[in-house]
Design a protein around this motif. Structure first.
Motif, PDB file in Angstrom:
ATOM      1  N   SER A 103      13.905  18.975  93.882  1.00 30.16           N
ATOM      2  CA  SER A 103      14.125  17.670  94.516  1.00 30.16           C
ATOM      3  C   SER A 103      14.968  16.815  93.581  1.00 30.16           C
ATOM      4  O   SER A 103      14.757  16.827  92.364  1.00 30.16           O
ATOM      5  N   LYS A 153       8.289  11.551 100.853  1.00 23.70           N
ATOM      6  CA  LYS A 153       7.979  12.515  99.815  1.00 23.70           C
ATOM      7  C   LYS A 153       8.284  13.924 100.325  1.00 23.70           C
ATOM      8  O   LYS A 153       8.408  14.130 101.537  1.00 23.70           O
ATOM      9  N   SER A 198      11.181  16.711 106.588  1.00 17.03           N
ATOM     10  CA  SER A 198      10.769  15.309 106.404  1.00 17.03           C
ATOM     11  C   SER A 198      10.588  14.605 107.747  1.00 17.03           C
ATOM     12  O   SER A 198       9.698  13.773 107.920  1.00 17.03           O
TER      13      SER A 198
END
Length: 229
Positions: free
Chosen positions: A151, A185, A191
């Motif tokens: 990430s 997150k 997502s």
């Protein structure tokens, strides 16, 4: 008595020594077999309608989505370009523009090899939340279970996000996913935000070649002792 006449020498020619003929070299090239490995170069993905994303279906040392992922949401060819039910946000302004995967060894993708995976992304930042790019990997593109690889928070505009990852065994058809999201997150691969974009790239992975060595045990021979008188 009359003088004797001396005979004249013969006028015969003395034969010249013969020279052996020398054959001229030919320009023919003799081809010899070689044991050099066959090199397979890069591959540009083609959209796979059955799986729902760009795919490099044959053995290759790299795989590139080309122009298949440019844009997001309704402006993206074949959107959402995902192998499962994850879709781009209805108001997506973040965009995955291109995905590429390359073998670090330079050889074809194979189980156990390390690869470099990268994506060009376009991020829109409003100052109210981070824009993050998540990289995921699935062992099987047909039955994807996503594992988070990396990430990274990006600034506004164009950026390239990359990471290294080892290709596990278990399936010849594996997939990488890039998910760019506004806030939130890392989830389980999707997502789902209204501003977010998701894209996958499928690649062919050869099975690992295992070399085994067979050891043969020889029976022990007892020494015989000779007796002398």
């Amino acid at each position: 008595s009359p003088p004797t006449t001396t005979p004249n020498p013969t006028s015969g020619l003395t034969p010249q020594p013969t020279r052996p003929s020398t054959s001229q070299p030919t320009d023919a090239v003799t081809l010899k077999p070689t044991n050099a490995p066959i090199e397979v170069g890069p591959s540009v993905a083609v959209f796979d309608a059955a799986l729902g994303a760009p795919r490099c279906a044959s053995a290759a040392s790299s795989c590139d989505s080309g122009d298949l992922l440019k844009g997001s949401s309704c402006s993206e060819p074949n959107g959402s370009n995902s192998v499962d039910e994850c879709v781009d946000g209805s108001r997506a302004i973040q965009s995955i523009e291109r995905i590429s995967v390359a073998s670090l060894s330079g050889e074809v993708f194979q189980e156990g090899d390390m690869v470099s995976v990268a994506a060009d992304v376009h991020a829109w930042v409003d100052g109210q939340g981070d824009v993050t790019v998540d990289i995921y990997h699935a062992v099987s593109a047909s039955y994807p279970i996503w594992s988070l690889v990396h990430s990274e928070v990006v600034n506004g505009g164009m950026a390239t996000v990359r990471a290294n990852h080892g290709l596990p065994g278990g399936s010849p058809t594996q997939a990488f996913r890039f998910n760019i999201r506004h806030g939130g997150k890392p989830e389980t691969g999707c997502s789902g935000g209204q501003w977010d974009d998701v894209d996958d790239l499928i690649l062919h992975v050869e099975p690992e070649v295992i070399t085994t060595t067979t050891t043969t045990a020889l029976p022990r021979v007892k020494a015989r002792h000779a007796l002398f008188d």
